[in-house]
Design a protein around this motif. Sequence first.
Motif, PDB file in Angstrom:
ATOM      1  N   TYR A   6       0.813  -1.221   0.000  1.00  0.00           N
ATOM      2  CA  TYR A   6       0.000   0.000   0.000  1.00  0.00           C
ATOM      3  C   TYR A   6       0.848   1.273   0.000  1.00  0.00           C
ATOM      4  N   LEU A  50       2.367   1.862  -3.318  1.00  0.00           N
ATOM      5  CA  LEU A  50       1.361   2.305  -4.292  1.00  0.00           C
ATOM      6  C   LEU A  50       1.075   3.795  -4.131  1.00  0.00           C
ATOM      7  N   ILE A 108      -6.250   4.267  -6.126  1.00  0.00           N
ATOM      8  CA  ILE A 108      -6.168   3.155  -5.181  1.00  0.00           C
ATOM      9  C   ILE A 108      -7.457   3.180  -4.376  1.00  0.00           C
ATOM     10  N   VAL A 132      -6.569  -1.232  -7.806  1.00  0.00           N
ATOM     11  CA  VAL A 132      -5.684  -0.228  -8.406  1.00  0.00           C
ATOM     12  C   VAL A 132      -6.124  -0.011  -9.853  1.00  0.00           C
ATOM     13  N   SER A 137     -11.563   3.484  -6.207  1.00  0.00           N
ATOM     14  CA  SER A 137     -10.294   3.612  -6.903  1.00  0.00           C
ATOM     15  C   SER A 137     -10.370   4.660  -8.011  1.00  0.00           C
TER      16      SER A 137
END
Lengths: 789, 168
Positions: free
Chosen positions: A435, A438, A454, A640, A751
């Motif tokens: 996470y 990302l 995300i 994602v 997301s």
Amino acid sequence: MSAPVPNGAYGPVPRKEDARFIRGRGMFVDDLQLPGMLYGAILRSPLPHARITAIDTVAAEAHPRVEAVFTGQDLAALGLAWMPTISQDAQAVLATDKVRFQGQEVAFVVAQDRYSARDALELIHVEYEPLPVVADAERALDAGAPVIRDDLPGKADNHIFDWEAGDRVATDAVFAAADVVVSQDMLYPRSHPAPLETCGMVADMDPVSGRLTLWSTSQAPHAHRTIYALVAGLPEHKIRVVSPDIGGGFGNKAPIYPGYVCAIVGAMKTGRPVKWVEDRSENLMSTTFARDYHMRGEIAATADGRVLGLRATVLADHGAFNATAQPTKYPAGFFHIFTGSYDLQAAHCQVTAVYTNKAPGGVAYSCSFRITEAVYLVERMMDILARELGMDPAELRMKNLLQPEQFPYTTPSGWEYDSGDYPRALTLAMDIAGYGELRREQAEKRERGEYMGIGISFFTEGVGAGPRAHMDILGLGMADGASLRVHPTGTAVLGVSCQTQGQGHETTFAQIVAGELGLSPDDIEVVHGDTDRTPFGLGTYGSRSTPVSGAAAAMVARKVRERARIVAAAMLEVSPDDLEWAGGKWRVRGDPDKAKGIAEIAMAAHSTLELPAEVEGHLDADFVYNPPNLTFPFGAYICVTDVDPGTGQVAVRRFIAVDDCGVQINPMIVEGQVHGGLADGVGMALMQVIAFDADGNCLGGSFMDYLLPTSVECPSWELGHTVTPSPHHPIGAKGIGESATVGSPPAVVNSVMDALAPLGVVHADMPLTPANVWSAIQGRHMRTDLALT
Amino acid sequence: MQITVTVNYAVYTREVEPRLLLIHFLRDELGLTGSHWGCDTSNCGACVVWMDELPVKSCTVLAAMADGRRVLTVEGLERNGQLDPVQEGFAHCHGLQCGFCTPGMMLTARWLLDHHPDPTQAQIREALSGQVCRCTGYENIVRSVQWAAQHHGDDGRGGHRSESGGVE
């Protein structure tokens, strides 16, 4: 972390079902050919709202290959023009007075072959007097709106019900004291389960015995049999419903449809078997849809991100007949579980349902009786709140998730969650996703003007309906039976009331019994989908097979085991109290060499062995499982996406799903269930919608218009799991069938909204098609359920 | 009209209506119900069979168009009691749930592996993109095809169709 596995029977064993399917030797309803079989076809209304002034069937009846034609008037003479829906409304089998949605059933033709039946439909002439249409649920209660259900005595509007749950006063107080309140209107648009096999039936009436055999695409064969008996006045013991192999259900095959009734009437009229199988457009335009919830969410929190309260106000579009499937007490299904996975002080929801000129149904599509809508609402609201507070959505969730020590936990709207370790699941999902990395990647991309999102969702499911004192369908309590016959040589046949549509019951239920009896799953045959060969129960939907029938299977096996104990005691010449169940055998305590397995005991139970007077012999048993509560699976999902701001195209790059369904019987099958649900969720979030134009024409009537995700829209799913056994289920299992369908849509939408955050986009409704996303980027809200001109 | 079609290596001559669809010819006339009908519009691929060298959607092919051609259906994948590696792969990797799309998926997979014995995941997904599965989310179908590719031809199984000029 893992629960003990009984006798090694649980695990990723290959499916028994596959041997026939990979050879093309399944037996689906349309595969059935009976001698002298005829084919039925339905004439459907091209108009969404119109009075029928005349129907002329003379030309169709004169067709040389037509055996019978009937209309609503013909059915009225038999008392079958209307049938009860699962929600205790009435639905027209064939229209008598007027048509109320496009695609409604108007006449039925029985012919000698498929093509002639279709030809004859063209020869029926119907005169319609068009009426004004209600296509938009938000206008259904307007003064002067056309009244759709003028068949109901005294009905002067399109209102179906108002329903509320939670504590309005307490919620108002919490909101009044909150630092932050945010609200959002959102639509969970009409979707359709669209199993690849459409609905159909072969009906065969034996005129001598009066036996009626119905091969049917039914997720609930026993409930269907009872309803046929009640509706048609047929003696229930003369009806046999067989659900053979079912090509996917997802809720679509839970209700009874007019086509089934027509096939039955056709068989009774002609004295020959009648096959009716709908085509894809009929499936999409007339059988039960899902969702169509117009929702307003409001969430209240402290300035530092402690969530205090939640409100939901819902306008539910139920179509032309109220045919939603849910336990009777709950007209909005289980929507009032809408506080989700969070520890908040007060909540209140209000649901109003209306009739529109759209196909009837509702609830169906792997939704756990509206928990899909509930989870979507709370998970969107959490993200919108996080943005308002400037908090990371993962941090906001972690701060508010229920803690393991709070279970069993009673929610503000009255649900008692059985068990859970929510922070562990979210942490695992974030670890798998990477996470932090990302978020760093996203920050870099934002610098470069690239839009990466995300999205997180955390869901609590509620499955395995349910306790029969509180939950019924049309008065039938939601308990399910199991029967277990153990042959003298130690092989066994388990009969269950649920019905597999691809879930692999023939394998997993054999594993359950094998685990309880120390047998090999190969020695246990699972029989299902045939009312003549299985005990009564309400069938497979709402992820209830493992929570209810799986429990029944374990309990009936334990009953057999206890019977075996007495026989084993006689064999070993000891008292039953001296025996312990260990290693798959009844063993003398303190003398492990003296033991008997089920196979030996079974032979003895059928032999001349002298048994105590109170023992009948044999080992067979029956059991009815009445669940004490629902089970509550849960999970943490991270999606994602990459969004092209020029075209509005969304690509799902990664999807991480951590599920906890309690004890897993067959992890391979659990994984497959999750995969399928994730694809469903991506489909609903990005492309699937049954929309209508302002005139009530269905715009999703084929797979050219109703888009389903394929292998190229789906990423390679990344799964993880935790195991928190259900404390009240005999084997600690919770059910997995719908978790991913419930949990994944908000992860996708969150997301995409996260990707578009730099552009100021807060919300857009599903499906997030390129046109819809592009409109949102331009600051325009698009109604995805209506094509307004 | 009369047509003669070679289906799974056997020759069938039948009198059919000119408008009869190939899927209905296979299912209703020949009783080969392994191929399924799903959508009418060539979108779902439940009806995929091979006609000569190519997978086709048999819901949008007339039986008359198959006259003089060779058709391969799921029932023809198993030869001499030996499953095609694709069939084994689907069972081994849980590549099916309800089983309705499976025959069409397997026939397309067989075609892919005959032309690309070692396909990438992207090639597999592209090859299957004209077909719909509502149960598996495609992940295990991709794994099934990969499994079949890895267990391909060691003992003479698989790949026997195109190499011998299509259906024998």
